[in-house]
Design an enzyme around this catalytic site. Structure first.
Site, short mmCIF file in Angstrom:
data_model
loop_
_atom_site.label_atom_id
_atom_site.label_comp_id
_atom_site.label_asym_id
_atom_site.label_seq_id
_atom_site.Cartn_x
_atom_site.Cartn_y
_atom_site.Cartn_z
N GLY A 28 0.82 -1.21 0.00
CA GLY A 28 0.00 0.00 0.00
C GLY A 28 0.85 1.25 0.00
N GLY A 77 2.60 3.82 1.48
CA GLY A 77 3.13 4.14 2.80
C GLY A 77 3.48 5.61 2.96
NE ARG A 78 8.37 6.97 -0.58
CZ ARG A 78 9.59 7.26 -0.99
NH1 ARG A 78 10.26 8.25 -0.44
NH2 ARG A 78 10.15 6.58 -1.94
CE LYS A 90 7.73 7.68 -5.01
NZ LYS A 90 8.05 7.04 -6.31
CG ASP A 140 10.81 8.96 6.76
OD1 ASP A 140 10.28 8.60 5.68
OD2 ASP A 140 11.92 9.53 6.80
N GLY A 141 7.43 7.95 5.91
CA GLY A 141 6.39 8.56 5.09
C GLY A 141 6.87 9.73 4.25
NE ARG A 186 3.09 8.44 -8.82
CZ ARG A 186 3.79 7.40 -8.40
NH1 ARG A 186 5.09 7.36 -8.60
NH2 ARG A 186 3.20 6.40 -7.80
CG ASP A 242 5.14 -3.01 -5.16
OD1 ASP A 242 5.83 -4.03 -5.36
OD2 ASP A 242 5.59 -1.99 -4.65
CG ASP A 269 6.37 3.84 -7.62
OD1 ASP A 269 6.01 5.03 -7.63
OD2 ASP A 269 5.93 3.00 -6.82
P1 AMP Z 1 8.67 1.75 -3.75
O1 AMP Z 1 9.87 0.88 -3.79
O2 AMP Z 1 8.95 3.22 -3.74
O3 AMP Z 1 7.71 1.38 -4.84
O4 AMP Z 1 7.95 1.47 -2.37
C1 AMP Z 1 7.62 0.18 -1.91
C2 AMP Z 1 6.73 0.26 -0.69
O5 AMP Z 1 7.40 0.89 0.39
C3 AMP Z 1 5.45 1.04 -0.90
O6 AMP Z 1 4.47 0.41 -0.12
C4 AMP Z 1 5.82 2.40 -0.35
O7 AMP Z 1 4.68 3.13 0.03
C5 AMP Z 1 6.69 2.06 0.83
N1 AMP Z 1 7.64 3.11 1.20
C6 AMP Z 1 8.77 3.46 0.55
N2 AMP Z 1 9.42 4.46 1.19
C7 AMP Z 1 8.68 4.77 2.29
C8 AMP Z 1 8.81 5.70 3.36
N3 AMP Z 1 9.84 6.55 3.45
N4 AMP Z 1 7.84 5.71 4.30
C9 AMP Z 1 6.81 4.88 4.24
N5 AMP Z 1 6.63 3.97 3.27
C10 AMP Z 1 7.54 3.90 2.30
MG MG Z 2 6.06 1.54 -5.66
#
Ligand code: AMP
Ligand code: MG
Length: 487
Positions: A92, A94-95, A115, A127-128, A178, A254, A264
């Site tokens: 899901g 996360g940020r 994002k 940390d979001g 975005r 994802d 992404d």
């Molecule tokens: P990504 O590799 O950017 O596609 O992210 C993979 C997963 O990790 C997704 O569920 C993102 O929402 C979560 N995520 C990545 N970086 C962060 C962050 N700094 N804080 C919270 N969730 C994160």
């Molecule tokens: Mg992603």
């Protein structure tokens, strides 16, 4: 400060309404001192948004998510996913937040998404937040991809939040706004399937068909037709990546869209020296997402989509598997056809079925490029000059002169079309050393290199005086490039 009125944007809450089980209403974190770093004015206009209004205080608050229009329902989207091969049933946003959907000037429905907008219930240990550098990387590379004609999410703006983000050091934080034709992913289907709620899976399928592949609605088995359409879109997409030397870096399920758009941009990069084993991501220690593996990984990800759709493909699961396997079996042929057609175009050869001569020509070229570590982007552009009779720029790139001379003679016998080559072989791509230079300067407050790089890569086929350093190879001391995920 601008005196323009606050932006008016009619945001629909379709995803939240149609798939509430996959949408958690949520709010962006406060941004203490929003400051606009870059705004995509042509994209704003395409979306029917007034750029001047986006530059106001209210506009910036919209772009960081702290002030959304009345009636909008920002949500964090739920999805699952295979990350480096391991399944996680609950990833899901996360940020990130989906602010909602808007209808653009051409009548198309587009997601407006943020994002780096703060922790959500999907944040796990994160940390979001996001730092200025990685959000600008996504901005530059996605806009470069768009200019190259490759399907992608677009970047509307990057706004610094005024809030520091802790990584290896403290970095300035930012939010990327975005736009996507949707944020539905293979992982969205894996999530719905993992809940065991077949009605949810059916509604998700209906939403995806209506939004991206409407012809599938009239098929005998709409879910199978959706799968075939996603497969075709991904085969074409990954072929386009390979033809420009793009390495996505994190091809988890994802990060694989249903629309066929690139999404992404994390530890992504463009090849300098041609080598299928190239990996840029510091976390991809096994090389799973190496340049040359991308087609096979796309096929693997599509197999995960097929698994998720099985209950809708046939009541009898054995029959469903048979149909899905048969459809998946077409991926390699579709990918190869798209890649070969693209390669013929890059070599200035007329469109047509592969024959032995052109197939051998392409195979031999890849060996020559790899052996001498040649920069493919520079090579293909120099080949345009060779088609006009000046072979020296190409010869300069090789150590094996006998090899390239022999190859050039065979190729020139096919009467390549130099003008056609210049329309498909870019001069300017976001080269890794230029991206790093621009992000480092921007992090220190100097946005000029970023804007110059954006100017170059926004018209990639059109060679202009004064931009020579944007067409040149990385300096020899640039070294092995690595980018870092999760920043
Ligand atoms: P990504 O590799 O950017 O596609 O992210 C993979 C997963 O990790 C997704 O569920 C993102 O929402 C979560 N995520 C990545 N970086 C962060 C962050 N700094 N804080 C919270 N969730 C994160
Ligand atoms: Mg992603």
């Amino acid at each position: 400060m601008s005196v323009a009125p606050a932006p008016t944007v009619a945001l629909q809450g379709r995803f939240a309404r149609e798939l509430p089980e996959m949408a958690v209403p949520w709010q962006a974190a406060e941004a203490p001192a929003p400051e606009l770093l870059v705004l995509n004015e042509p994209l704003a206009a395409e979306l029917g948004l007034d750029p001047a209004a986006l530059r106001t205080d209210a506009g910036l608050r919209l772009l960081v998510g702290t002030a959304v229009p009345d009636g909008a329902t920002p949500v964090a989207q739920a999805y699952a996913g295979h990350q480096f091969g391991g399944f996680n049933p609950r990833l899901g946003d996360g940020r990130a937040l989906l602010l909602g959907e808007l209808v653009d000037g051409a009548g198309r429905l587009r997601d407006l998404h943020l994002k780096g907008s703060g922790r959500t219930p999907f944040a796990r240990g994160g940390d979001g937040l996001a730092a200025v550098g990685p959000m600008l990387r996504e901005y530059v590379v996605s806009e470069a991809m768009h200019a190259l004609g490759i399907p992608t999410t677009r970047s509307l703006a990057v706004v610094a939040t005024g809030r520091p983000v802790r990584r290896e050091t403290l970095l300035p934080g930012a939010v990327l706004a975005r736009v996507a034709s949707s944020h539905l992913r293979v992982g969205s289907f894996q999530y719905a399937r993992a809940t065991g709620d077949v009605d949810l899976l059916r509604r998700l399928t209906d939403v995806a068909i209506a939004r991206h592949h409407p012809a599938a609605a009239d098929a005998d088995v709409p879910a199978l037709a959706l799968f075939e359409a996603v497969l075709a879109a991904q085969a074409s997409l990954v072929a386009r990546w390979m033809l420009v030397g793009f390495v996505h870096g994190v091809m988890n399920t994802d990060n694989t869209t249903i629309s066929g758009e690139t999404i992404d941009y994390g530890p992504c990069a463009f090849l300098d020296a041609f080598d299928p084993a190239t990996v840029y991501s510091s976390i991809d220690t096994g090389g799973r997402y190496a340049y040359g593996n991308q087609p096979v990984v796309a096929e693997w990800n599509l197999a995960r989509l097929a698994e998720a759709l099985l209950p809708l493909i046939d009541e009898e699961q054995e029959r469903a598997v048979e149909l899905a396997v048969e459809a998946l079996g077409r991926f390699r042929g579709q990918y190869s056809a798209a890649w070969s057609a693209g390669m013929r175009a890059k070599l200035g050869l007329p469109d047509g079925p592969d024959d032995e001569v052109s197939t051998a020509l392409v195979d031999d070229l890849l060996v020559l490029l790899q052996t001498d570590h040649v920069d493919g982007t520079i090579f293909h552009r120099a080949l345009g000059a060779a088609a006009r009779g000046d072979v020296e720029p190409v010869r300069l790139l090789f150590l094996d002169l006998a090899g390239i001379d022999g190859w050039l003679a065979r190729w020139r016998a096919l009467a390549p079309d130099a003008d056609a080559m210049d329309r498909v072989n870019p001069v300017y791509i976001p080269r890794n050393h230029l991206v790093e230079e621009a992000l480092t300067a921007a992090t220190d407050g100097d946005l000029a290199p970023l804007h110059r790089l954006l100017e170059a890569v926004s018209a990639p086929f059109d060679e202009r005086p004064g931009l020579e350093r944007y067409a040149a190879a990385a300096p020899a001391d640039f070294g092995a490039y690595r980018t870092f995920c999760g920043t």
